[in-house]
Design a protein around this motif. Structure first.
Motif, PDB file in Angstrom:
ATOM      1  N   HIS A  16       0.835  -1.205   0.000  1.00 63.59           N
ATOM      2  CA  HIS A  16       0.000   0.000   0.000  1.00 63.59           C
ATOM      3  C   HIS A  16       0.872   1.259   0.000  1.00 63.59           C
ATOM      4  N   VAL A  22      -4.671   0.263  -5.134  1.00 64.98           N
ATOM      5  CA  VAL A  22      -4.998  -1.007  -5.784  1.00 64.98           C
ATOM      6  C   VAL A  22      -3.676  -1.640  -6.213  1.00 64.98           C
ATOM      7  N   THR A  23      -3.355  -2.813  -5.644  1.00 67.05           N
ATOM      8  CA  THR A  23      -2.071  -3.435  -6.009  1.00 67.05           C
ATOM      9  C   THR A  23      -2.293  -4.893  -6.375  1.00 67.05           C
ATOM     10  N   ARG A  24      -1.505  -5.373  -7.328  1.00 69.75           N
ATOM     11  CA  ARG A  24      -1.604  -6.795  -7.724  1.00 69.75           C
ATOM     12  C   ARG A  24      -0.349  -7.516  -7.268  1.00 69.75           C
ATOM     13  N   ARG A  26       1.269 -11.849  -6.612  1.00 66.46           N
ATOM     14  CA  ARG A  26       1.042 -13.268  -6.833  1.00 66.46           C
ATOM     15  C   ARG A  26       1.473 -14.066  -5.613  1.00 66.46           C
ATOM     16  N   HIS A  33      -5.184  -9.154  -5.377  1.00 67.06           N
ATOM     17  CA  HIS A  33      -5.165  -7.693  -5.382  1.00 67.06           C
ATOM     18  C   HIS A  33      -5.490  -7.218  -3.976  1.00 67.06           C
ATOM     19  N   GLN A  34      -4.840  -6.147  -3.587  1.00 65.65           N
ATOM     20  CA  GLN A  34      -5.243  -5.504  -2.339  1.00 65.65           C
ATOM     21  C   GLN A  34      -5.953  -4.196  -2.694  1.00 65.65           C
ATOM     22  N   VAL A  35      -7.101  -3.957  -2.067  1.00 66.52           N
ATOM     23  CA  VAL A  35      -7.832  -2.704  -2.283  1.00 66.52           C
ATOM     24  C   VAL A  35      -7.934  -1.997  -0.936  1.00 66.52           C
ATOM     25  N   TYR A 322      -8.117   0.260 -12.761  1.00 71.86           N
ATOM     26  CA  TYR A 322      -7.310  -0.927 -13.071  1.00 71.86           C
ATOM     27  C   TYR A 322      -8.222  -2.064 -13.528  1.00 71.86           C
ATOM     28  N   ILE A 324      -9.236  -5.796 -13.437  1.00 73.61           N
ATOM     29  CA  ILE A 324      -9.073  -6.948 -12.521  1.00 73.61           C
ATOM     30  C   ILE A 324      -9.699  -8.147 -13.232  1.00 73.61           C
ATOM     31  N   SER A 328      -9.603 -13.853 -10.310  1.00 71.33           N
ATOM     32  CA  SER A 328      -8.513 -13.470  -9.405  1.00 71.33           C
ATOM     33  C   SER A 328      -9.142 -13.089  -8.053  1.00 71.33           C
ATOM     34  N   ILE A 330      -9.618 -10.452  -4.784  1.00 71.53           N
ATOM     35  CA  ILE A 330      -9.486  -9.071  -4.289  1.00 71.53           C
ATOM     36  C   ILE A 330      -9.580  -9.124  -2.769  1.00 71.53           C
TER      37      ILE A 330
END
Ligand code: HEM
Length: 429
Positions: A16, A22-24, A26, A33-35, A322, A324, A328, A330
């Motif tokens: 963050h 918003v990050t992706r 793996r 993803h983190q929101v 972004y 998504i 996947s 979130i």
């Protein structure tokens, strides 16, 4: 993968800080993803719920929770949620307060012995046992604490095993070995406990209006038939597992923070003494104890027992500019948002003053320990009452002090747990 499992909350905070809202990333086979923008969190949890389902992370939950409110979507979920709702309404909870207080009194009686002998106690398993007593007595009308010694480790194992990247999720089911054996033992601990509840119900040893009884009368929307034994068992497990670890962690962190902050302890004692004059709190008293509520709220902010809430988009979507992809994961991250200095000045400081009713309250999704929208934690009203009553009764009776050489660290997986427990000295007030 190893880094994520070792400190997922820390990793999410760093993502963050470095990459924004918003990050992706793996984790093994998972695209995640983190929101952290409250407006986007509201979009997912509240405004566009038809676009998201439980998804892949919750498939892991099925290993222990089975098929129930936690793991289903659509009509199946709605039926189960409706069946569970009466157990969390004010009327039912009002009647349950003496049961909660009685369960806390048993703990106090045990701790009187410890205090007299000057023995310290690890409050984490103690709070798990307390939560277990409350959930089983209130919801099932059948006490399961005699099984605590196998259920507490089973709960701890379960929440590590269903966390993305665990060997239990990665290894195919036919691979033998210690993981598989531990998995089966933990599953059996929950199944046997719930089987005991159903058997007690069948033999008329529980009040008929408790959960096992009402679930037997529910009609499965897919088959049109009444729930079978396995469906009842899965739903009983769901409330049991969801309600123990979370509330136990919430209680342990709250007592730890009170113990570390003598000013908070003194102010809380003054409020409790003024309002209760030493008696056991009743439901009506809770409204007269605003500082107690502030302390509990602040603890759930700093140490949210569920650090993140996952969802999966059913088709490709755009969120915050972004793309998504469908399938996947979130994560709406309670832990990261609750520690974001943009919303919470000095976020790592424990300060119940943030929840002073005379100050403007936090935005809806800048503080969301119980998540939000239609799938907000169904057990939140019970958890809130239980934590307030237990903290009030324990603080009235004892002063707890952390042992200076015992490390208190955060283990963040499905729940946010003190990794090595929290060992405290117990002294009568
Ligand atoms: C401090 C204590 C607790 C916290 C922080 C907590 C938090 C949460 C969170 C974040 C969720 C996920 C909601 C979502 O997916 O949007 C959840 C779901 C759930 N919780 Fe809790 N919980 C607590 C206590 C309890 C208790 C006491 C019970 C029952 C005895 C319970 C039963 C459930 C159930 C059944 C769900 C699934 C709800 C659904 O999907 O409709 N929880 N909880």
């Amino acid at each position: 993968m190893r880094r994520y499992r070792a400190d997922s909350a820390g990793l999410m905070q760093r993502l963050h800080r470095e990459y924004g809202d918003v990050t992706r990333f793996r984790v093994g086979p998972y695209v995640m993803h983190q929101v952290t923008d409250p407006a986007l969190i509201k979009d997912v949890l509240h405004d566009n719920i038809g676009t998201y389902r439980r998804g892949r992370v919750f498939h892991g939950f099925e290993l222990f929770f089975g098929i129930g409110t936690m793991t289903t979507d659509g009509e199946q979920w709605r039926t189960l949620r409706t069946a569970g709702q009466p157990f969390y309404r004010t009327g039912f909870l009002n009647e349950s307060v003496p049961v909660i207080a009685g369960t806390v009194t048993e703990l106090l009686t045990r701790w009187d012995g410890l205090a007299a002998r000057g023995e310290p106690v690890d409050i984490v398993p103690e709070m798990m046992r307390l939560a277990m007593g409350v959930v089983s007595r209130v919801l099932y009308g059948h006490d399961l604490t005699h099984r605590a010694d196998e259920l507490i480790p089973a709960g701890r194992f379960a929440l590590s095993a269903i966390f993305p990247g665990s060997p239990e999720l990665i290894l195919p089911g036919w691979v033998p070995g210690p993981h598989r054996r531990r998995l089966r033992c933990a599953q059996a601990a929950f199944d046997n406990a719930m089987d005991e509840v159903i058997t007690a119900h069948e033999h008329g040893r529980t009040p008929p209006d408790r959960m096992a009884g009402t679930l037997h009368a529910v009609t499965d929307p897919e088959t049109g038939r009444s729930f079978n034994r396995q469906q009842v068992l899965d739903e009983l497990k769901t409330h049991f597992i969801a309600g123990n670890e979370t509330t136990g962690c919430g209680l342990a962190w709250t007592l730890y923070e009170i113990a570390r902050h003598p000013d908070v302890h003194s102010r809380l004692c003054a409020e409790l003494d003024d309002v209760l004059c030493g008696r056991t709190p009743a439901m009506a008293d809770l409204a007269k104890l605003p500082y107690l509520r502030q302390v509990v709220n602040e603890s759930l902010r700093l140490h949210p027992p569920v650090p993140m809430t996952p969802r999966e988009p059913v088709h490709d979507i755009e969120l915050g500019g972004y793309r998504i992809p469908a399938g996947s994961t979130i994560f709406m991250s309670q832990h990261t948002v609750h520690h974001d200095p943009a919303h919470w000045p000095d976020p790592d400081v424990f300060d119940p003053g943030r929840f002073d009713p005379d100050r403007p309250g936090p935005g809806r999704y800048t503080y969301f320990p119980f998540s939000g929208g239609p799938r907000r934690c169904i057990g939140a009203p019970l958890a809130e009452i239980e934590i307030q009553i237990a903290v009030a009764m324990i603080t009235q009776r004892y002063r707890l002090s952390p042992l200076p050489h015992h490390p208190v660290e955060t283990d963040s997986m499905i729940s946010l747990r003190p990794r090595h427990g929290v060992v405290m000295a117990v002294e009568a007030r």
